[in-house]
Design a protein around this motif. Structure first.
Motif, PDB file in Angstrom:
ATOM      1  N   TRP A   1       0.818  -1.216   0.000  1.00 49.46           N
ATOM      2  CA  TRP A   1       0.000   0.000   0.000  1.00 49.46           C
ATOM      3  C   TRP A   1       0.851   1.263   0.000  1.00 49.46           C
ATOM      4  CZ3 TRP A   1      -0.281   3.944   3.671  1.00 49.46           C
ATOM      5  CH2 TRP A   1      -1.251   4.910   3.405  1.00 49.46           C
TER       6      TRP A   1
ATOM      7  N   MET B   1     -11.438   6.731  -1.004  1.00 44.90           N
ATOM      8  CA  MET B   1     -11.521   5.356  -1.509  1.00 44.90           C
ATOM      9  C   MET B   1     -11.611   5.410  -3.021  1.00 44.90           C
ATOM     10  SD  MET B   1     -11.297   3.715   1.310  1.00 44.90           S
ATOM     11  CE  MET B   1     -11.652   2.015   0.819  1.00 44.90           C
TER      12      MET B   1
ATOM     13  N   ASP C   1     -11.320   3.574  -6.894  1.00 44.35           N
ATOM     14  CA  ASP C   1     -11.589   2.309  -7.596  1.00 44.35           C
ATOM     15  C   ASP C   1     -10.794   2.226  -8.888  1.00 44.35           C
ATOM     16  OD1 ASP C   1     -13.394   1.424  -5.662  1.00 44.35           O
ATOM     17  OD2 ASP C   1     -15.048   2.537  -6.569  1.00 44.35           O
TER      18      ASP C   1
ATOM     19  N   PHE D   1      -5.039  -1.565  -3.184  1.00 42.83           N
ATOM     20  CA  PHE D   1      -5.932  -1.064  -2.145  1.00 42.83           C
ATOM     21  C   PHE D   1      -6.732   0.116  -2.689  1.00 42.83           C
ATOM     22  CE2 PHE D   1      -2.624  -3.266   0.089  1.00 42.83           C
ATOM     23  CZ  PHE D   1      -3.214  -3.798   1.224  1.00 42.83           C
ATOM     24  N   SER D   2      -7.883   0.338  -2.097  1.00 43.84           N
ATOM     25  CA  SER D   2      -8.689   1.499  -2.477  1.00 43.84           C
ATOM     26  C   SER D   2      -8.288   2.752  -1.709  1.00 43.84           C
ATOM     27  CB  SER D   2     -10.181   1.214  -2.234  1.00 43.84           C
ATOM     28  OG  SER D   2     -10.642   0.187  -3.084  1.00 43.84           O
ATOM     29  N   LEU D   3      -7.831   2.590  -0.484  1.00 42.14           N
ATOM     30  CA  LEU D   3      -7.520   3.741   0.354  1.00 42.14           C
ATOM     31  C   LEU D   3      -6.339   4.531  -0.205  1.00 42.14           C
ATOM     32  CD1 LEU D   3      -8.074   5.313   2.991  1.00 42.14           C
ATOM     33  CD2 LEU D   3      -6.413   3.815   4.107  1.00 42.14           C
TER      34      LEU D   3
ATOM     35  N   ARG E   1     -14.214   4.868  11.002  1.00 45.40           N
ATOM     36  CA  ARG E   1     -12.967   5.307  10.364  1.00 45.40           C
ATOM     37  C   ARG E   1     -12.909   6.831  10.283  1.00 45.40           C
ATOM     38  NH1 ARG E   1     -10.951   1.070   6.734  1.00 45.40           N
ATOM     39  NH2 ARG E   1     -10.357   2.640   5.189  1.00 45.40           N
TER      40      ARG E   1
ATOM     41  N   MET F   1      -6.341   1.160   9.400  1.00 47.97           N
ATOM     42  CA  MET F   1      -7.218   1.207   8.230  1.00 47.97           C
ATOM     43  C   MET F   1      -6.713   0.284   7.129  1.00 47.97           C
ATOM     44  SD  MET F   1      -7.833   5.347   8.217  1.00 47.97           S
ATOM     45  CE  MET F   1      -8.975   5.404   6.836  1.00 47.97           C
TER      46      MET F   1
ATOM     47  N   GLU G   1      -7.265  -3.400   8.084  1.00 48.84           N
ATOM     48  CA  GLU G   1      -8.682  -3.734   7.938  1.00 48.84           C
ATOM     49  C   GLU G   1      -9.014  -4.035   6.478  1.00 48.84           C
ATOM     50  OE1 GLU G   1     -13.096  -1.710   8.700  1.00 48.84           O
ATOM     51  OE2 GLU G   1     -11.254  -0.530   8.954  1.00 48.84           O
ATOM     52  N   GLU G   2      -8.563  -3.172   5.564  1.00 48.65           N
ATOM     53  CA  GLU G   2      -8.840  -3.411   4.145  1.00 48.65           C
ATOM     54  C   GLU G   2      -8.109  -4.652   3.643  1.00 48.65           C
ATOM     55  OE1 GLU G   2      -8.645  -1.172  -0.214  1.00 48.65           O
ATOM     56  OE2 GLU G   2      -8.184  -0.039   1.604  1.00 48.65           O
TER      57      GLU G   2
ATOM     58  N   LEU H   1     -10.172  -7.584   4.645  1.00 46.16           N
ATOM     59  CA  LEU H   1     -11.396  -7.682   3.844  1.00 46.16           C
ATOM     60  C   LEU H   1     -11.101  -8.168   2.432  1.00 46.16           C
ATOM     61  CD1 LEU H   1     -13.188  -4.387   4.980  1.00 46.16           C
ATOM     62  CD2 LEU H   1     -13.812  -6.730   5.590  1.00 46.16           C
ATOM     63  N   ARG H   2      -9.948  -7.823   1.907  1.00 46.01           N
ATOM     64  CA  ARG H   2      -9.581  -8.235   0.547  1.00 46.01           C
ATOM     65  C   ARG H   2      -8.916  -9.610   0.514  1.00 46.01           C
ATOM     66  NH1 ARG H   2      -9.682  -4.503  -3.512  1.00 46.01           N
ATOM     67  NH2 ARG H   2     -10.228  -2.364  -2.935  1.00 46.01           N
TER      68      ARG H   2
END
Length: 505
Positions: free
Chosen positions: A118, A153, A155, A161-163, A235, A407, A410-411, A414-415
Motif C-alpha cells: 500500500w 476510496m 476504484d 488497495f482502495s484507500l 474510520r 485502516m 482492515e482493508e 477484507l480483501r
C-alpha cells in the motif's frame, strides 16, 4: 462552673480570629504599576481568532520559504523526526488473541507485506510514497501548525488497495462567509456541544468559473465548500492533526509563532549589513566641491543659459575598477563603511540563541554551528534536540501513522491479503490486538560512535536495555537484522568449509 464556659467562649473567639484569612500581598504581576503599568494584554475574540491564525500561518510560510534560520528549523526538525520514513513493526498481541507465537509471527509478516504494497500507492496522485506523505505532513505541522489529509476510496484499476490520501493546504479549512453566525462552526471546524469535531468545511472553489481566484477562501459562500464528516463509521473522515498546547484549542499554531519577530528582524538586519558591505566593496566616492559659489549659482540658475552648454561631467554609476576624473574644483572622497559593528557577531549569536529557545531547539542545531562545542556539550545539545524530535515522532505516530496502519490492515483482511490464524477471533472483535504495532524512525546518530557502542554493550550486559531497543536507536528492525545476520553467518560457515576442503587437498 462558669469559668470553664467563659474559657471555652474566649478560646472560640481567639480561634475564630486566628482563622480569619489575611489579605494577600499585592503582586506586581497583577497590578498596573511601575514598569508594568502599560502591560495590558487582551484576549482575542472568537471572530478575530481565525484572522490572527491565518496571518500567523501566512507569515510562517513566508519565513520558511525566504529566511535561512526558519528554513533551518523546519528542515532540521523534519529530517530528524521522520527523515526518509517511519517503519512499522507489526506486533500482534498473540496472548490476548489466544494464538501461538509462530502464528503471530506469520501474521506479522503478512501485515508488514500488505503495508509495503500500500505504501507505494498511498497518495491519490500515485506518485508519492507513504514516507513522502509523512514528510509533507511534518513540514505542514511545523510551518502551519497543523496538517490536513483526506482519506479517499479509489476504484482505479491496477490498485491493490482502495484507500489513498489527499494532502490539503490548511488555509482551505475555514468558515464559509454565510455561516459566520453559526455558533457550532469555529474556524472551519463544526463542533458538538461538548467540543468534539463533527465535520470540517474545506474550500473547494471552481477556478474555471473564476471563483476564488482573487479572493480569500473565507469570503466564499458555503456553495463553494465541501463538508467532510469527521468520522465515516468507525474510520476517520479527515485527518486534522495539531499539537494542542492550550485549553479548548481548535486549530494549530505555527512552530515559529513565538519567535517570529526575532526571525524576521534578524533576517532584515543581515540584509542591511550585507547591502552595506556591497556598497562598500564597490568603492563609492562622494564628490566634494571647493567652490561654494558655484553651488550657489547652480541653485540660483539650475538651467543652462540658452546657447551655453553645460560642460560639467556627472557620474551616477562607477563599475568596479573605474578611475573617473571629476570637474575642476571637485575632490573625490571615498565613502567608508563602518559596519558591521564590533559587537554585531555576538549580538547576532544572542538573537539566534533566543530564536532557538523559542522553537525548543539548541542553538547548535538551528545555526548548524558546532565550532564552540566539545564532545560533552555537543552531545548534551543533541540529546536535548533528540527529546524534541522523539516527542514529535511519538505524537505523529499516535495521531497519524497508527490510525492509517489500522485502516490498511482492515482493508487487507477484507480483501483476503492477510489470513487470520485458525481459531483466532474475528478481526472486528479484537481489532486493537490485531493492529498493534511499533514504529521505528531515523537513527539518532552518534557524536563518538566508539563511546556510544561501548555504552550500549555495557547496558546490554547489565540487562538495562534490549537488543530491540539498541537496534531501533540505529534505525533498524530487530527481525530484519537478525535474519540478515543468520544468513550471513550461514554463508560464512559455508565459505569456511570450502576453504578447509581446499586446504585439505
Amino acid at each position: 462552673m462558669r469559668a470553664p464556659a467563659l474559657t471555652r467562649k474566649r478560646s472560640l473567639r481567639m480561634a475564630s480570629a486566628l482563622g480569619r484569612s489575611m489579605p494577600s500581598i499585592s503582586r506586581d504581576a497583577g497590578r498596573h504599576r511601575g514598569t508594568l503599568s502599560n502591560y495590558r494584554p487582551t484576549r482575542t475574540t472568537i471572530s478575530h481568532e481565525a484572522f490572527e491564525r491565518g496571518t500567523a500561518q501566512t507569515r510562517s510560510e513566508d519565513l520558511t520559504a525566504n529566511d535561512w534560520a526558519a528554513a533551518s528549523v523546519v528542515d532540521s526538525m523534519t529530517v530528524n523526526t521522520v527523515g526518509s520514513g517511519i517503519k512499522p513493526q507489526a506486533r500482534v498481541n498473540w496472548k490476548r488473541l489466544g494464538i501461538s507465537q509462530e502464528a503471530a509471527k506469520d501474521l506479522n509478516e503478512q501485515m508488514e507485506w500488505a503495508w509495503r504494497l500500500w505504501s507505494a500507492e498511498a497518495h491519490v496522485s500515485g506518485k508519492l510514497h507513504f514516507d513522502d506523505l509523512v514528510f509533507l505532513g511534518m513540514r505542514s505541522l511545523l510551518r502551519m501548525g497543523e496538517l490536513v489529509h483526506l482519506p479517499l476510496m479509489l476504484d482505479d484499476p491496477g490498485r491493490t488497495f482502495s484507500l489513498a490520501f489527499q494532502d490539503v493546504h490548511p488555509a482551505r479549512l475555514c468558515t464559509p462567509s454565510d455561516r459566520t453566525m453559526d455558533t457550532s462552526l469555529r474556524d472551519g471546524v463544526e463542533l458538538s456541544p461538548i467540543g468534539r469535531p463533527l465535520a470540517y468545511w474545506i474550500a473547494s472553489p471552481e477556478p474555471s468559473r473564476g471563483v476564488g481566484l482573487n479572493q480569500p477562501f473565507s469570503l466564499l459562500g458555503s456553495a463553494h465548500f465541501v463538508r467532510r464528516p469527521a468520522l465515516t463509521g468507525h474510520r476517520p473522515g479527515v485527518f486534522h492533526c495539531f499539537r494542542a498546547e492550550e485549553d479548548e484549542q481548535v486549530r494549530g499554531v505555527p512552530k515559529l509563532a513565538p519567535g517570529m519577530k526575532l526571525f524576521r528582524h534578524l533576517n532584515d538586519s543581515f540584509d542591511y549589513e550585507l547591502m552595506a558591505q556591497i556598497v562598500s566593496a564597490s568603492f563609492p566616492v562622494f564628490i566634494a566641491t571647493k567652490d561654494p559659489q558655484a553651488v550657489a549659482r547652480q541653485w540660483a540658475q539650475p538651467q543652462p543659459v540658452e546657447g551655453e552648454e553645460d560642460q560639467r561631467r556627472y557620474f551616477q554609476n562607477l563599475p568596479p575598477g573605474t578611475v573617473a576624473y571629476g570637474n575642476p574644483g571637485e575632490e573625490p572622497i571615498p565613502i567608508e563603511s563602518k559596519r558591521p559593528g564590533n559587537n554585531f557577531t555576538s549580538f547576532a549569536e544572542l538573537i539566534m540563541r533566543s530564536m532557538a529557545a523559542s522553537v525548543g531547539m539548541p542553538y547548535e542545531v538551528l545555526a548548524k554551528d558546532f565550532s564552540k562545542t566539545n564532545y560533552s556539550s555537543a552531545r548534551a545539545a543533541l540529546l536535548e534536540a533528540w527529546r524534541i524530535f522523539m516527542l514529535y515522532r511519538t505524537w505523529l505516530v499516535r495521531h497519524y501513522c497508527q490510525p492509517i496502519w489500522s485502516m490498511i490492515q482492515e482493508e487487507a483482511w477484507l480483501r483476503g491479503i492477510i489470513t487470520l490464524p485458525q481459531g483466532a477471533p474475528d478481526f472486528y472483535d479484537a481489532m486493537a490486538a490485531y493492529t498493534n504495532a511499533t514504529w521505528i524512525g531515523p537513527a539518532r546518530g552518534y557524536v563518538d560512535p566508539v563511546k556510544e557502542v561501548v555504552a550500549s554493550t555495557k547496558a546490554l550486559e547489565a540487562r538495562l536495555t534490549t537488543y530491540a531497543d539498541v537496534i531501533a536507536e540505529r534505525g533498524g528492525d530487530i527481525e530484519e537484522v537478525w535474519d540478515q545476520r543468520e544468513a550471513e553467518e550461514a554463508r560464512l560457515r559455508e565459505l569456511d568449509s570450502k576453504q578447509q576442503e581446499i586446504a585439505d587437498v
